[in-house]
Write a protein that holds these residues in place. Structure first.
Motif, PDB file in Angstrom:
ATOM      1  N   ARG A   1     -47.046 -58.312 -76.659  1.00 56.35           N
ATOM      2  CA  ARG A   1     -47.047 -57.037 -77.391  1.00 56.35           C
ATOM      3  C   ARG A   1     -48.318 -56.879 -78.214  1.00 56.35           C
ATOM      4  O   ARG A   1     -48.851 -55.765 -78.335  1.00 56.35           O
ATOM      5  CB  ARG A   1     -45.801 -56.954 -78.275  1.00 56.35           C
ATOM      6  N   ARG A   2     -48.818 -57.970 -78.783  1.00 52.36           N
ATOM      7  CA  ARG A   2     -50.091 -57.873 -79.514  1.00 52.36           C
ATOM      8  C   ARG A   2     -51.230 -57.522 -78.561  1.00 52.36           C
ATOM      9  O   ARG A   2     -52.135 -56.747 -78.918  1.00 52.36           O
ATOM     10  CB  ARG A   2     -50.379 -59.204 -80.237  1.00 52.36           C
ATOM     11  N   GLU A   3     -51.207 -58.078 -77.358  1.00 54.35           N
ATOM     12  CA  GLU A   3     -52.233 -57.748 -76.375  1.00 54.35           C
ATOM     13  C   GLU A   3     -52.124 -56.292 -75.921  1.00 54.35           C
ATOM     14  O   GLU A   3     -53.139 -55.628 -75.663  1.00 54.35           O
ATOM     15  CB  GLU A   3     -52.132 -58.699 -75.180  1.00 54.35           C
ATOM     16  N   VAL A   4     -50.905 -55.804 -75.813  1.00 53.53           N
ATOM     17  CA  VAL A   4     -50.704 -54.383 -75.469  1.00 53.53           C
ATOM     18  C   VAL A   4     -51.302 -53.495 -76.555  1.00 53.53           C
ATOM     19  O   VAL A   4     -51.991 -52.502 -76.275  1.00 53.53           O
ATOM     20  CB  VAL A   4     -49.208 -54.078 -75.271  1.00 53.53           C
ATOM     21  N   ASP A   5     -51.055 -53.838 -77.814  1.00 49.44           N
ATOM     22  CA  ASP A   5     -51.593 -53.045 -78.925  1.00 49.44           C
ATOM     23  C   ASP A   5     -53.121 -53.026 -78.919  1.00 49.44           C
ATOM     24  O   ASP A   5     -53.735 -52.086 -79.443  1.00 49.44           O
ATOM     25  CB  ASP A   5     -51.099 -53.595 -80.265  1.00 49.44           C
ATOM     26  N   ALA A   6     -53.747 -54.058 -78.340  1.00 50.34           N
ATOM     27  CA  ALA A   6     -55.201 -54.166 -78.336  1.00 50.34           C
ATOM     28  C   ALA A   6     -55.847 -53.457 -77.147  1.00 50.34           C
ATOM     29  O   ALA A   6     -57.078 -53.395 -77.070  1.00 50.34           O
ATOM     30  CB  ALA A   6     -55.620 -55.635 -78.345  1.00 50.34           C
ATOM     31  N   VAL A   7     -55.048 -52.925 -76.214  1.00 47.51           N
ATOM     32  CA  VAL A   7     -55.616 -52.195 -75.075  1.00 47.51           C
ATOM     33  C   VAL A   7     -56.350 -50.966 -75.608  1.00 47.51           C
ATOM     34  O   VAL A   7     -55.806 -50.188 -76.395  1.00 47.51           O
ATOM     35  CB  VAL A   7     -54.514 -51.800 -74.073  1.00 47.51           C
ATOM     36  N   TYR A   8     -57.582 -50.782 -75.171  1.00 44.69           N
ATOM     37  CA  TYR A   8     -58.477 -49.774 -75.762  1.00 44.69           C
ATOM     38  C   TYR A   8     -58.168 -48.369 -75.245  1.00 44.69           C
ATOM     39  O   TYR A   8     -57.975 -48.156 -74.043  1.00 44.69           O
ATOM     40  CB  TYR A   8     -59.923 -50.128 -75.437  1.00 44.69           C
ATOM     41  N   ALA A   9     -58.113 -47.434 -76.170  1.00 41.13           N
ATOM     42  CA  ALA A   9     -57.972 -46.014 -75.851  1.00 41.13           C
ATOM     43  C   ALA A   9     -59.210 -45.300 -76.375  1.00 41.13           C
ATOM     44  O   ALA A   9     -59.408 -45.193 -77.591  1.00 41.13           O
ATOM     45  CB  ALA A   9     -56.709 -45.432 -76.468  1.00 41.13           C
ATOM     46  N   ALA A  10     -60.071 -44.822 -75.476  1.00 41.78           N
ATOM     47  CA  ALA A  10     -61.328 -44.181 -75.853  1.00 41.78           C
ATOM     48  C   ALA A  10     -61.073 -42.802 -76.453  1.00 41.78           C
ATOM     49  O   ALA A  10     -60.021 -42.194 -76.208  1.00 41.78           O
ATOM     50  CB  ALA A  10     -62.229 -44.064 -74.623  1.00 41.78           C
ATOM     51  N   PRO A  11     -62.008 -42.284 -77.251  1.00 44.57           N
ATOM     52  CA  PRO A  11     -61.837 -40.950 -77.842  1.00 44.57           C
ATOM     53  C   PRO A  11     -61.495 -39.860 -76.823  1.00 44.57           C
ATOM     54  O   PRO A  11     -60.616 -39.024 -77.106  1.00 44.57           O
ATOM     55  CB  PRO A  11     -63.176 -40.706 -78.537  1.00 44.57           C
TER      56      PRO A  11
ATOM     57  N   TYR B   1     -57.271 -36.135 -74.518  1.00 44.26           N
ATOM     58  CA  TYR B   1     -56.331 -35.760 -73.461  1.00 44.26           C
ATOM     59  C   TYR B   1     -54.893 -35.759 -73.980  1.00 44.26           C
ATOM     60  O   TYR B   1     -54.098 -34.855 -73.661  1.00 44.26           O
ATOM     61  CB  TYR B   1     -56.484 -36.725 -72.292  1.00 44.26           C
ATOM     62  N   LEU B   2     -54.548 -36.737 -74.784  1.00 48.47           N
ATOM     63  CA  LEU B   2     -53.207 -36.778 -75.364  1.00 48.47           C
ATOM     64  C   LEU B   2     -52.943 -35.537 -76.219  1.00 48.47           C
ATOM     65  O   LEU B   2     -51.859 -34.939 -76.152  1.00 48.47           O
ATOM     66  CB  LEU B   2     -53.041 -38.043 -76.212  1.00 48.47           C
ATOM     67  N   GLN B   3     -53.922 -35.139 -77.012  1.00 47.22           N
ATOM     68  CA  GLN B   3     -53.738 -33.964 -77.858  1.00 47.22           C
ATOM     69  C   GLN B   3     -53.653 -32.681 -77.038  1.00 47.22           C
ATOM     70  O   GLN B   3     -52.879 -31.776 -77.369  1.00 47.22           O
ATOM     71  CB  GLN B   3     -54.878 -33.873 -78.874  1.00 47.22           C
TER      72      GLN B   3
ATOM     73  N   MET C   1     -58.099 -51.194 -70.811  1.00 44.57           N
ATOM     74  CA  MET C   1     -58.463 -49.854 -71.256  1.00 44.57           C
ATOM     75  C   MET C   1     -57.496 -48.853 -70.640  1.00 44.57           C
ATOM     76  O   MET C   1     -57.132 -48.965 -69.468  1.00 44.57           O
ATOM     77  CB  MET C   1     -59.902 -49.527 -70.840  1.00 44.57           C
ATOM     78  N   VAL C   2     -57.065 -47.878 -71.431  1.00 46.97           N
ATOM     79  CA  VAL C   2     -56.139 -46.860 -70.945  1.00 46.97           C
ATOM     80  C   VAL C   2     -56.901 -45.794 -70.169  1.00 46.97           C
ATOM     81  O   VAL C   2     -57.941 -45.307 -70.616  1.00 46.97           O
ATOM     82  CB  VAL C   2     -55.382 -46.200 -72.113  1.00 46.97           C
ATOM     83  N   LEU C   3     -56.375 -45.417 -69.002  1.00 43.24           N
ATOM     84  CA  LEU C   3     -56.939 -44.356 -68.192  1.00 43.24           C
ATOM     85  C   LEU C   3     -55.997 -43.152 -68.189  1.00 43.24           C
ATOM     86  O   LEU C   3     -54.792 -43.305 -68.471  1.00 43.24           O
ATOM     87  CB  LEU C   3     -57.151 -44.842 -66.753  1.00 43.24           C
TER      88      LEU C   3
ATOM     89  N   GLU D   1     -51.355 -28.789 -64.447  1.00 38.52           N
ATOM     90  CA  GLU D   1     -52.132 -27.663 -64.961  1.00 38.52           C
ATOM     91  C   GLU D   1     -52.954 -28.012 -66.186  1.00 38.52           C
ATOM     92  O   GLU D   1     -53.790 -27.219 -66.606  1.00 38.52           O
ATOM     93  CB  GLU D   1     -51.168 -26.506 -65.317  1.00 38.52           C
ATOM     94  N   THR D   2     -52.725 -29.192 -66.762  1.00 41.27           N
ATOM     95  CA  THR D   2     -53.462 -29.583 -67.980  1.00 41.27           C
ATOM     96  C   THR D   2     -54.747 -30.314 -67.585  1.00 41.27           C
ATOM     97  O   THR D   2     -54.675 -31.384 -66.960  1.00 41.27           O
ATOM     98  CB  THR D   2     -52.610 -30.481 -68.877  1.00 41.27           C
ATOM     99  N   PRO D   3     -55.902 -29.774 -67.920  1.00 50.21           N
ATOM    100  CA  PRO D   3     -57.161 -30.437 -67.517  1.00 50.21           C
ATOM    101  C   PRO D   3     -57.398 -31.725 -68.318  1.00 50.21           C
ATOM    102  O   PRO D   3     -56.995 -31.844 -69.470  1.00 50.21           O
ATOM    103  CB  PRO D   3     -58.213 -29.395 -67.832  1.00 50.21           C
ATOM    104  N   ILE D   4     -58.056 -32.665 -67.667  1.00 50.13           N
ATOM    105  CA  ILE D   4     -58.451 -33.897 -68.337  1.00 50.13           C
ATOM    106  C   ILE D   4     -59.819 -33.666 -68.979  1.00 50.13           C
ATOM    107  O   ILE D   4     -60.760 -33.291 -68.281  1.00 50.13           O
ATOM    108  CB  ILE D   4     -58.533 -35.061 -67.330  1.00 50.13           C
ATOM    109  N   PRO D   5     -59.950 -33.823 -70.291  1.00 50.49           N
ATOM    110  CA  PRO D   5     -61.245 -33.563 -70.956  1.00 50.49           C
ATOM    111  C   PRO D   5     -62.356 -34.441 -70.373  1.00 50.49           C
ATOM    112  O   PRO D   5     -62.107 -35.590 -70.018  1.00 50.49           O
ATOM    113  CB  PRO D   5     -60.965 -33.905 -72.421  1.00 50.49           C
TER     114      PRO D   5
END
Length: 313
Positions: free
Chosen positions: A218-228, A233-235, A274-276, A309-313
């Protein structure tokens, strides 16, 4: 000639998680997507809701997860006469000592299976709210921490079934993800007919993980990088749910944090650091489906169109 660096070797925790995933796939036949989503939910530190009709393997999946994770396990059958004290515990008068002594309920386990949770009354359902959110139980003016890790795996029958009480939105929001198993394919169903079910197989499953390894994963999961741009895209996705004409509600900030945590866990299961965007898309229906009431139409179709329909930035 430029040498491309080799990807990092998987950690001990990641290797154990990979073994756990393979073991689960060997038990829950023909449902690799649902198995991976369930494990991602638990790696992200969330709670899991399994929704479907009786007899398609909901309880089997919950049992297999608990055995594979190597955690203490309690099952509570939710019924209309189940009281909050039956779940949380109660203080009992000790005549010999002249004091009240607290008798812990089954919720004090690392994995709690709330079987057919929507057969209980709203009062008993709400008894889980504090435990699922705060990882603690308050009784008699005393707050008691729950084990770490603490997972609730709940099964739910369709709302149209007799004797069910729909879970309120606040309760549904405590579940990070929901999955639906559906009928097995022909090959998996034939295996079940030839072997007589999976009950004996589940009971003999060895633990592929232990609590320390799970906490490390779980600590390793928390450390997976999410770029700006991924956060952008999440927002964008969140705004799309809030503005969609077929949805009565949009994703809340808490749901958005859950979506990011689930996407990190999905990337971790794929062996990436890294999250894609495809990780977000893979877990989005499981995170959003039970949170977003659909005004007409089928929820899965609405969410699939929203993603397309939601574009990926």
């Amino acid at each position: 000639m430029t040498r491309v660096p080799a990807p990092p070797s998987p950690s001990t925790s990641a290797a154990a998680v990979a073994r756990a995933l393979a073991q689960l796939d060997g038990v829950i036949l023909g449902k690799p997507g649902q198995v991976r989503l369930s494990l991602a939910c638990l790696l992200a530190g969330g709670h899991l809701l399994i929704e479907d009709q009786p007899g398609v393997g909901k309880t089997t999946l919950a049992h297999a997860l608990s055995r594979t994770l190597g955690l203490s396990f309690r099952r509570v059958q939710f019924t209309a006469d189940l009281l909050p004290a039956d779940l949380l515990g109660m203080s009992i008068w000790d005549a010999a000592g002249g004091v009240f002594r607290y008798q812990p309920g089954p919720i004090f386990s690392e994995v709690l299976l709330a079987d057919e949770i929507n057969r209980a009354t709203p009062r008993t359902q709400s008894a889980l709210l504090e435990a699922m959110e705060e990882r603690q139980v308050s009784e008699g003016g005393v707050t008691r921490p729950l084990p770490d890790p603490f997972f609730v795996i709940a099964t739910q029958n369709p709302a149209a079934f007799v004797g069910t009480s729909p879970l309120p939105e606040a309760q549904l929001d405590r579940f990070l993800m929901s999955v639906t198993l559906g009928y097995p394919d022909a090959r998996a169903e034939r295996t079940l007919l030839e072997t007589g079910g999976r009950g004996d197989v589940v009971r003999e499953l060895p633990a592929a993980l232990d609590p320390d390894t799970l906490r490390s994963a779980r600590r390793e999961v928390d450390a997976v990088y999410a770029a700006p741009p991924l956060l952008d895209y999440l927002q964008v996705l969140a705004r799309a749910t809030r503005d969609h004409p077929a949805l009565d509600l949009g994703l809340s900030p808490r749901a958005l944090l859950g979506l990011l945590a689930a996407a990190r866990a999905w990337a971790y299961l794929a062996g990436r650091t890294m999250v894609l965007p495809e990780d977000v898309q893979a877990v989005f229906p499981g995170v959003a489906g039970h949170r977003l009431p659909v005004r007409g139409g089928v929820a899965s179709d609405v969410l699939a169109r929203l993603l397309a329909e939601t574009p990926i930035p």
